[in-house]
Design a protein around this motif. Structure first.
Motif, short mmCIF file in Angstrom:
data_model
loop_
_atom_site.label_atom_id
_atom_site.label_comp_id
_atom_site.label_asym_id
_atom_site.label_seq_id
_atom_site.Cartn_x
_atom_site.Cartn_y
_atom_site.Cartn_z
N GLU A 146 33.75 -19.10 99.66
CA GLU A 146 33.40 -20.14 100.17
C GLU A 146 33.86 -20.95 100.52
N GLU A 147 33.64 -21.74 101.31
CA GLU A 147 35.02 -23.18 101.44
C GLU A 147 36.15 -23.03 100.49
N GLY A 148 36.68 -21.85 100.56
CA GLY A 148 37.93 -21.25 100.38
C GLY A 148 38.22 -21.19 98.27
N TYR A 149 36.82 -21.19 97.46
CA TYR A 149 37.17 -21.01 96.96
C TYR A 149 37.79 -19.21 96.47
N PRO A 150 38.86 -18.48 95.35
CA PRO A 150 38.34 -17.76 94.76
C PRO A 150 37.65 -17.23 94.36
N GLY A 151 37.09 -15.76 94.27
CA GLY A 151 35.81 -15.42 93.38
C GLY A 151 34.96 -15.67 93.38
N THR A 152 33.85 -14.74 93.46
CA THR A 152 32.43 -14.70 93.42
C THR A 152 31.65 -15.55 92.38
N LEU A 153 31.11 -16.49 92.61
CA LEU A 153 30.53 -17.41 90.80
C LEU A 153 29.73 -17.53 91.00
N HIS A 154 28.55 -16.83 90.00
CA HIS A 154 27.30 -16.53 89.44
C HIS A 154 27.13 -18.20 88.77
N THR A 155 26.70 -19.33 89.05
CA THR A 155 25.65 -20.00 88.31
C THR A 155 24.53 -20.32 88.45
N ARG A 156 24.24 -20.52 86.77
CA ARG A 156 22.94 -20.77 86.68
C ARG A 156 22.30 -22.55 85.63
N LEU A 157 21.84 -23.16 86.22
CA LEU A 157 21.43 -24.38 86.00
C LEU A 157 20.12 -24.52 85.50
N THR A 174 29.58 -18.00 85.86
CA THR A 174 30.91 -17.27 85.54
C THR A 174 30.98 -16.56 86.67
N SER A 175 32.47 -15.96 86.74
CA SER A 175 33.48 -15.38 88.22
C SER A 175 34.08 -13.94 87.91
N ASP A 176 33.94 -13.32 89.70
CA ASP A 176 34.62 -11.71 88.49
C ASP A 176 35.86 -11.69 88.87
N ARG A 177 36.79 -13.37 89.08
CA ARG A 177 38.30 -13.40 89.07
C ARG A 177 38.78 -14.41 88.78
N PRO A 178 39.38 -15.28 88.34
CA PRO A 178 40.77 -16.39 88.42
C PRO A 178 40.02 -16.82 89.36
N THR A 179 39.07 -18.37 89.18
CA THR A 179 39.23 -19.34 90.00
C THR A 179 38.56 -20.78 89.18
N LEU A 180 37.78 -21.59 90.24
CA LEU A 180 37.50 -23.37 89.46
C LEU A 180 36.30 -23.27 88.77
N ALA A 181 35.70 -24.05 88.36
CA ALA A 181 34.59 -24.22 87.60
C ALA A 181 34.44 -25.61 87.73
N ASN A 182 34.01 -26.79 87.94
CA ASN A 182 33.73 -28.21 87.80
C ASN A 182 32.57 -28.50 87.93
N LEU A 183 31.89 -28.61 87.21
CA LEU A 183 30.34 -28.92 88.05
C LEU A 183 29.71 -30.19 87.23
N THR A 184 28.59 -30.98 88.35
CA THR A 184 28.21 -31.82 87.51
C THR A 184 26.80 -32.61 88.52
N HIS A 185 26.50 -33.54 87.38
CA HIS A 185 24.58 -34.29 88.32
C HIS A 185 25.37 -35.45 88.73
N HIS A 186 25.11 -35.37 90.07
CA HIS A 186 25.22 -36.53 90.58
C HIS A 186 24.65 -37.43 90.77
N GLY A 187 23.77 -38.03 89.53
CA GLY A 187 22.80 -39.16 89.81
C GLY A 187 22.72 -40.58 90.12
N PHE A 188 22.39 -41.63 91.00
CA PHE A 188 22.36 -42.74 91.07
C PHE A 188 21.53 -43.07 90.04
N PHE A 189 21.46 -44.45 89.39
CA PHE A 189 20.73 -44.76 88.79
C PHE A 189 20.40 -46.35 88.84
N ASN A 190 19.32 -46.86 88.62
CA ASN A 190 18.90 -48.43 88.19
C ASN A 190 17.98 -48.16 87.28
#
Length: 360
Positions: A146-157, A174-190
């Motif tokens: 998906e979007e070019g990234y290797p591995g099936t990534l199971h994400t829980r939030l 978690t992933s079934d093969r080597p991959t990247l994981a870099n998740l964040t929350h993109h809140g716009f605060f005022n």
């Protein structure tokens, strides 16, 4: 809204996707008007109500009142970002000798997971609960490729809210093969409250970091961290966001303001530590951000241009909000000298960030 009648957890419809799948909104109340509303599209924070020093409650995040504008325009308001938050130079990286190509959706570079990142996905509601305090657990499975990234990534939030004014955001993957994981929350605060339409330039910001990453014209890091000492990037003592935003500094020019990664001390850590503090003098609202991540992207809302019509019938414009995004450093997959964003089978990616609200 009548905050006195809010339930700890309320589930309600929030529109339907073009393919017929329903989107939900879940509202978690911590009492005294403190409440978060989460939509399953993009696992996004759609609203966040916070009391001021007099007890008056206001929504302090940008967003939309219904699903349609979230689908029509991609502004990342309150969204969950993945697989890779921030930028990957040239939209390529090498993993175990294999060249991986991801979508170039910002010039030649890939931003926030590509064209159909986690912010464009419908997340599943796995569970909700009231003990020890209101929480909801969401999940998304990103298929191999998906979007070019290797591995099936199971994400829980997991989102959780407390009576003492803390919003907790916790990721596991978690992933079934080597991959990247870099998740964040993109809140716009005022912290003035988004309904009043005030600038965030008077918000007093403290970032507990001694160094940041200078960028090139495409917002890709140039290389090694640079000391904030003597520059407009030094927020260690607490400074209004707008105090130096118009200085003739090359990095301010390239970012059209602030849009830079701060290098937090000690890199990845086990338990969240204080990374930033923001104060709004008039309302007295204070937000402290604690995270276990190695980097913090500070963005001063430079590219809000009035194209997005948001809540309270307002057009969002430059400096209407700020973002503080805990994450790995940008372009880390191509920088062996940066903290690694690699995730291998048998490992669990863990990201915990706490948004702690109080008053002066």
């Amino acid at each position: 809204m009548d905050t006195a009648e809010r339930l700890p957890i309320l589930r309600e419809p929030f529109g339907v996707l073009p393919d017929g799948r329903a989107v939900e909104r879940l509202r978690l109340s911590g009492g005294n008007g403190f409440e978060v509303a989460i939509i399953t599209y993009g696992a996004a924070v759609q609203a966040l109500y916070v009391p001021d020093r007099a007890g008056a409650v206001a929504d302090v995040v940008l967003g939309h009142d219904d699903l349609t504008p979230y689908l029509a325009q991609r502004h990342y308001f309150g969204a969950t970002i993945g697989r890779y938050a921030n930028r990957i130079a040239g939209s390529t990286f090498t993993l175990d000798g294999e060249i991986c190509r991801v979508p170039p959706n910002e010039g030649a570079n890939s931003l926030h997971g590509g064209f159909q990142g986690f912010d464009r996905q419908l997340w599943n509601v796995d569970a909700v609960g009231n003990e020890p305090e209101p929480w909801v657990r969401l999940s998304y499975v990103s298929a191999h490729g998906e979007e070019g990234y290797p591995g099936t990534l199971h994400t829980r939030l997991t989102y959780a809210i407390t009576a003492n004014g803390t919003l907790s955001i916790s990721f596991e993957a978690t992933s079934d093969r080597p991959t990247l994981a870099n998740l964040t929350h993109h809140g716009f605060f005022n912290l003035a409250g988004v309904a009043v339409g005030e600038s965030i330039l008077d918000h007093r910001l403290t970032i507990y970091a001694d160094a940041y990453l200078p960028i090139d014209p495409a917002s890709i890091p140039l290389g090694a961290p640079v000391s904030v000492e003597g520059s407009p990037f030094d927020f260690r003592a607490g400074t209004p966001i707008g105090a130096r935003i118009r200085e003739a500094h090359e990095q301010i020019r390239l970012g059209h303001g602030y849009d830079h990664n701060y290098c937090l001390p000690d890199g990845h850590v086990a338990a969240p530590r204080l990374a930033a503090r923001v104060e709004h003098p008039r309302s007295g609202r204070v937000m402290e951000l604690l995270t276990n991540q190695p980097g913090l992207q500070f963005y001063s809302g430079n590219f809000l241009d009035g194209a997005a019509s948001g809540k309270f019938d307002r057009l969002y414009r430059q400096s209407d909000a700020f973002c503080l995004e805990p994450q790995a450093w940008p372009d880390a997959p191509n920088r062996p000298d940066y903290p690694s964003a690699r995730l291998d089978p048998g490992e669990t990616y863990r990201h915990v960030s706490l948004y702690r609200f109080s008053t002066l």
